[in-house]
Structures are given as C-alpha cells and as structure tokens.
Design a protein around this motif. Structure first.
Motif, PDB file in Angstrom:
ATOM      1  N   PHE A 293      -8.793   2.113  -8.055  1.00 54.64           N
ATOM      2  CA  PHE A 293      -9.232   3.480  -7.765  1.00 54.64           C
ATOM      3  C   PHE A 293     -10.349   3.561  -6.725  1.00 54.64           C
ATOM      4  N   ALA A 294     -10.907   2.427  -6.341  1.00 58.12           N
ATOM      5  CA  ALA A 294     -12.028   2.434  -5.398  1.00 58.12           C
ATOM      6  C   ALA A 294     -11.965   1.181  -4.536  1.00 58.12           C
ATOM      7  N   ASP A 295     -12.179   1.342  -3.237  1.00 58.53           N
ATOM      8  CA  ASP A 295     -12.146   0.179  -2.355  1.00 58.53           C
ATOM      9  C   ASP A 295     -13.409  -0.663  -2.550  1.00 58.53           C
ATOM     10  N   ALA A 296     -13.433  -1.815  -1.911  1.00 61.83           N
ATOM     11  CA  ALA A 296     -14.524  -2.769  -2.134  1.00 61.83           C
ATOM     12  C   ALA A 296     -15.879  -2.180  -1.753  1.00 61.83           C
ATOM     13  N   ALA A 297     -15.914  -1.426  -0.648  1.00 64.43           N
ATOM     14  CA  ALA A 297     -17.186  -0.851  -0.205  1.00 64.43           C
ATOM     15  C   ALA A 297     -17.719   0.155  -1.213  1.00 64.43           C
ATOM     16  N   LEU A 298     -16.841   1.013  -1.718  1.00 60.73           N
ATOM     17  CA  LEU A 298     -17.277   2.010  -2.700  1.00 60.73           C
ATOM     18  C   LEU A 298     -17.718   1.326  -3.989  1.00 60.73           C
ATOM     19  N   ARG A 299     -17.015   0.307  -4.404  1.00 60.88           N
ATOM     20  CA  ARG A 299     -17.416  -0.414  -5.615  1.00 60.88           C
ATOM     21  C   ARG A 299     -18.788  -1.055  -5.443  1.00 60.88           C
ATOM     22  N   ARG A 300     -19.029  -1.651  -4.294  1.00 62.77           N
ATOM     23  CA  ARG A 300     -20.348  -2.251  -4.033  1.00 62.77           C
ATOM     24  C   ARG A 300     -21.439  -1.191  -4.071  1.00 62.77           C
ATOM     25  N   ASN A 301     -21.154  -0.033  -3.493  1.00 65.30           N
ATOM     26  CA  ASN A 301     -22.159   1.033  -3.475  1.00 65.30           C
ATOM     27  C   ASN A 301     -22.458   1.554  -4.880  1.00 65.30           C
ATOM     28  N   ILE A 302     -21.436   1.637  -5.731  1.00 68.96           N
ATOM     29  CA  ILE A 302     -21.667   2.077  -7.115  1.00 68.96           C
ATOM     30  C   ILE A 302     -22.503   1.051  -7.864  1.00 68.96           C
ATOM     31  N   VAL A 303     -22.177  -0.221  -7.693  1.00 69.78           N
ATOM     32  CA  VAL A 303     -22.973  -1.274  -8.357  1.00 69.78           C
ATOM     33  C   VAL A 303     -24.425  -1.197  -7.896  1.00 69.78           C
ATOM     34  N   GLU A 304     -24.636  -1.027  -6.593  1.00 69.37           N
ATOM     35  CA  GLU A 304     -26.004  -0.943  -6.074  1.00 69.37           C
ATOM     36  C   GLU A 304     -26.716   0.297  -6.608  1.00 69.37           C
ATOM     37  N   ALA A 305     -25.987   1.404  -6.715  1.00 68.97           N
ATOM     38  CA  ALA A 305     -26.603   2.629  -7.244  1.00 68.97           C
ATOM     39  C   ALA A 305     -27.040   2.444  -8.688  1.00 68.97           C
ATOM     40  N   VAL A 306     -26.285   1.681  -9.464  1.00 68.14           N
ATOM     41  CA  VAL A 306     -26.679   1.403 -10.848  1.00 68.14           C
ATOM     42  C   VAL A 306     -27.891   0.480 -10.877  1.00 68.14           C
ATOM     43  N   VAL A 307     -27.884  -0.537 -10.031  1.00 72.83           N
ATOM     44  CA  VAL A 307     -29.028  -1.458  -9.968  1.00 72.83           C
ATOM     45  C   VAL A 307     -30.314  -0.690  -9.668  1.00 72.83           C
ATOM     46  N   LYS A 308     -30.228   0.311  -8.812  1.00 75.89           N
ATOM     47  CA  LYS A 308     -31.407   1.060  -8.376  1.00 75.89           C
ATOM     48  C   LYS A 308     -31.455   2.458  -8.988  1.00 75.89           C
TER      49      LYS A 308
ATOM     50  N   LEU B 147     -21.223   9.269  -5.430  1.00 72.18           N
ATOM     51  CA  LEU B 147     -20.292   8.151  -5.265  1.00 72.18           C
ATOM     52  C   LEU B 147     -19.103   8.288  -6.217  1.00 72.18           C
ATOM     53  N   LEU B 148     -19.362   8.720  -7.434  1.00 73.29           N
ATOM     54  CA  LEU B 148     -18.286   8.843  -8.424  1.00 73.29           C
ATOM     55  C   LEU B 148     -17.284   9.912  -8.018  1.00 73.29           C
ATOM     56  N   GLU B 149     -17.736  10.909  -7.270  1.00 75.53           N
ATOM     57  CA  GLU B 149     -16.834  11.963  -6.807  1.00 75.53           C
ATOM     58  C   GLU B 149     -15.839  11.430  -5.777  1.00 75.53           C
ATOM     59  N   ARG B 150     -16.175  10.314  -5.135  1.00 77.54           N
ATOM     60  CA  ARG B 150     -15.322   9.747  -4.090  1.00 77.54           C
ATOM     61  C   ARG B 150     -14.254   8.810  -4.642  1.00 77.54           C
ATOM     62  N   VAL B 151     -14.329   8.489  -5.924  1.00 76.92           N
ATOM     63  CA  VAL B 151     -13.318   7.622  -6.521  1.00 76.92           C
ATOM     64  C   VAL B 151     -11.977   8.352  -6.530  1.00 76.92           C
ATOM     65  N   ASN B 152     -10.907   7.617  -6.220  1.00 72.53           N
ATOM     66  CA  ASN B 152      -9.570   8.216  -6.155  1.00 72.53           C
ATOM     67  C   ASN B 152      -9.009   8.372  -7.567  1.00 72.53           C
ATOM     68  N   PRO B 153      -8.695   9.587  -8.005  1.00 67.57           N
ATOM     69  CA  PRO B 153      -8.189   9.759  -9.375  1.00 67.57           C
ATOM     70  C   PRO B 153      -6.786   9.195  -9.581  1.00 67.57           C
TER      71      PRO B 153
END
Length: 474
Positions: A429-444, A456-462
């Motif tokens: 549901f999410a490409d590698a770049a979006l997944r990395r950005n979500i992980v980073e957003a959780v870290v910070k 970021l969650l709004e950009r995930v493909n349903p």
C-alpha cells in the motif's frame, strides 16, 4: 445514602485526577522507545487492512451520514473525529496483529486506543508529544483496569475498560478539566457494557469493530463533556454501578503517576489471536527444522493453556471444526496450525476467505487436535507456552515444547523487528519512500506536530498496488 453517593465519585475522580496530572516528563526514555515501537506496529496493522471489504462499506456510510471533516482516514479522505476513530480503530484491529496486555482473567489490546487518540489529537491540532502522552495515559488506564478485574472471565468484553481509557485520552487532548474528564469517562462507559459473547462461535465481523464503535462513542463523549454534559456519578461505587456488576472491588492506585505499563505489553508476528503466537512459532519451527511437507502430515496435536483452548481450541467458546470466515479463522488454532504448515506463514493472505475455505486447509485442520494442559495453565498469563506433535503418514513423530515466543515478555520485539514487520504489512500500500517517511515520523513523533504523521497516512494507497504480501517476519 449520601455517604455512598459521595464515595461513588471517588473512582472516576481518581482516574480523572491521574489523567489531569499526567505530564510528558513522566515518559522516560525507555518507555518512549517502546511507545514508538507500538505506534509503528499499530500503523503497520492499520495499513495492511486497507483493502478489507468492511472499510469500503464504512466509507459509503460516512458519505451517507456525514461527509468531510477535520480528521484523516488512513488511506485518504477526511471525516469527523468520531467516524475517524471508528474507521482507523477498525483498521488497527482487522488483521489481528496488534499488541496485547495479559492478565489472569483476560486481556486487552492497548492499541485499540490508537485510532481514537489519533483522531482526537488531529482534531485538537495537537503536537506529537501531546498525542504520545494521551496514548500513554490511555494505555495505562486500560491495562491497570485489566490487571485487577477479570473482565472476560466474568462474561464481559474488554471494550468496557477501553471506553474509560479512550474517553480519558481524548479528554486530555481536548483540554478538559479533571471534572470534565470524569464526566467524559462516565458518559462513555455507562452505555458501553460489552459482552464476551462477541468472541464466541460463530465469530462475527463485530469482534473486530466493537473497539472502534467504543472509540467513536468515547471521543464524542469527551466533546459532550467539554460542552457541559454530565455523566452518572455512580459509575463505579454507586447503586448498580460497575462494582456491583463485577461483584468485586477495583483496587487500582490512581495516585501512581507512572507511565511505564507499555513495558508489559506484548506483540505479535502472526495474524492470530495472541494465544496462537507460541503455537505457530512452534509449528513452523518443527516444519522447517525437519523439512516436513504438509501433504505428508497425518495428524497434529497441540497442548496449550486452558484459556487458549477455551477461546480458540474448541473449548468454552465453541467448536472450531468448520471455520468459514476471516473472523473465525484468526480465532481458530486448528485452522491456524493447518495453514501455517501448508503455506509456511500466517499473514493477511492466510485470512482471506478463499484461503480459509480452501479444500487443503479444511482437510488438514480436521486432523488437528487441541488439548488443555494443566502445567501450561499454571504459568499463564506470565508465560504463553505450548507443545506441538506432528505425526507423518509414514509413522514418524516430531514434537517440541515452546516456552514463550518472540514478541512475548521474555523475548520482546525489538525496534528493528518492528520496522521489518511494518514494511511487510505496508509494502502493498505504500512505496519505499513513503514507508521510510512514516517510520521517520514515528521516530520523531515527540518533536513534530501530529499533522505531519497524519499527512503521510493520507497518502497511503487504500488499494493494494501488488497482489500479495511478501513473506512475513520469520
């Protein structure tokens, strides 16, 4: 009578006082790391569920009842806070991979709070730090209650304590006073008396959506309390309150301002109820170590603690001989063992209805036996242990005893493994770049507005961009 009424205010007020006093400095560095792990885990669970049929139905309902709003639906779109709580909570629960907290008389899923607290935080334009504090408060309340009241053993569902915790966390984010928080808790809980029959066969779709409905009502209750609505003061000690319903005292020290309960939560790596985690780890270990092929298996025996047998092995909650749906499958040790041996994994794909009803799965599960074991029962819930024996058609027997599992208290899931699990679940549901950005957003998360994460969650493909999940975490 007046004395009883004055006393009846104490428990709700004590909980509200705990919520009101909670500050970010109580979140110690080790607890913060674990909350970030659990937040990422909840997001992976939620994203992996996006293609589930119920969520398309919910979107249709939102359009009919109330379109637009301030809160993000994971996978895109905006709606009202209460509907976002329902939708996103349902996503977290759907594939049955969320965190758990165990007690002698039952359990709860602390991340059932996640969708509600996220909606409240976004609606309140909160910081990520405020979101994490409110989530920690909700975790603490739900788990402390679960620790002292055998809710499920008494015939009730753990959505009861979720109503208390979700309303409290939402109230914290909405800036309610202590008195208002007490009213929010009372309003949310008094009409949310949930029954354990939701877990009994035939398990229905509502098992996974009951927590979302609880969260929907909790966030709405917090908003009502903000506007002056009052709740029944006798929720606990008053005539016909929770103490009468549970027939026991609820001895929790709400003067303890600790926010450390996350250290007692446990995680999953298989799409299964928590009781199935050691079972599936053991079954897959036997298969892989001994090079077994499912077609060669004559029979399987699983010995497990009594609660696991009652809920998922054919005991008190009903027969497990003919599962037909996702909801029945993830609560069925016979099916879970069978599909693990057939597919070498138990992920979202193994909960698809077509897989559950497939001839090979139904045939093998009919040769699986589940039995309660007194020794394992004596160590539950501090240890989740099992024994698996596999007999092949040529007469060989392979067996092993599994003491705990990866993700349990004795072998916690690491941050690195949580990231691996998140990528496994969200990859379709999410490409590698979006997944990395979500992980980073959780870290910070404690350094940024919560809107950074929801954006970021709004950009995930349903809709899944690939047809199948890659193999799960091994």
């Amino acid at each position: 009578m007046l004395t009883k009424n004055v006393t009846s205010l104490s428990t709700v007020n004590a909980i509200a006082g705990f919520v009101d006093r909670a500050v970010s400095t109580s979140l110690k560095p080790d607890a913060r790391k674990l909350y970030k792990r659990n937040i990422l885990d909840s997001l992976g669970c939620a994203i992996s569920a996006l293609s589930g049929a119920p969520f398309a139905a919910l979107r249709e309902q939102f359009e009919e009842y109330r379109a637009g709003g301030t809160c993000t639906l994971i996978g895109g779109g905006k709606t009202a806070p209460d509907q976002a709580a329902l939708f996103n909570s349902g996503l977290v629960r759907y594939v049955d991979l969320l965190d758990s907290y165990m007690s002698p008389g039952g359990l709860c899923h602390p991340s059932d709070n996640f969708g509600t607290i996220l909606a409240a935080a976004e609606h309140a334009k909160a910081s990520g730090e405020e979101f994490m504090l409110a989530l920690a408060v909700a975790y603490e309340i739900q788990c402390r209650f679960t620790a002292v009241v055998p809710v499920m053993a008494k015939g009730f569902n753990h959505a009861i304590q979720l109503a208390i915790s979700a309303a409290a966390g939402a109230g914290k984010l909405f800036g309610l006073t202590g008195t208002q928080i007490a009213h929010a808790i009372s309003i949310a809980t008094v009409d949310n008396i949930s029954l354990t029959c939701v877990h009994a066969e035939p398990v229905s779709q509502w098992k996974g959506f009951s927590p979302g409905m609880t969260g929907m009502r909790a966030i709405y209750s917090a908003s009502l309390a903000k506007r002056g609505f009052t709740g029944p003061s006798g929720l606990f000690e008053g005539p016909n309150g929770l103490l009468r319903m549970f027939d026991q005292k609820i001895d929790v020290d709400w003067s303890n301002d600790s926010l450390e309960i996350v250290k007692s939560t446990i995680m999953k790596k298989f799409c299964s109820l928590i009781h199935g985690q050691p079972v599936l780890e053991a079954a897959l270990k036997l298969k892989r170590v001994n090079g077994l092929v499912a077609e060669d298996i004559e029979a399987v025996r699983c010995d497990i603690f009594q609660s696991g047998f009652d809920i998922a092995g054919g005991g008190a909650f009903g027969s497990k001989d003919r599962p037909q749906t996702k909801e029945q499958a993830d609560y069925n040790l016979k099916y879970l063992i069978a599909v693990a041996l057939l597919d070498d994994e138990v992920g979202p794909a193994q909960l698809e209805q077509s897989r559950v009803q497939a001839t090979d799965a139904q045939a093998l599960l009919s040769r699986v036996e589940i039995h309660p074991d007194d020794a394992f029962t004596a160590k539950y819930p501090h240890e989740l242990n099992t024994r698996i024996a596999i007999k092949t058609k040529d007469g060989r027997i392979f067996d092993c005893e599994q003491l705990g599992y990866e993700g349990g208290l004795g072998n916690p899931l690491s941050w690195e493994r949580a990231v691996e699990k998140f990528n496994w679940l969200s990859e379709p549901f999410a490409d590698a770049a979006l997944r990395r950005n979500i992980v980073e957003a959780v870290v910070k998360i404690d350094e940024r507005p919560v809107a950074d994460l929801t954006g970021l969650l709004e950009r995930v493909n349903p809709r899944a961009v690939c047809q199948a999940f890659s193999p799960g975490i091994q």
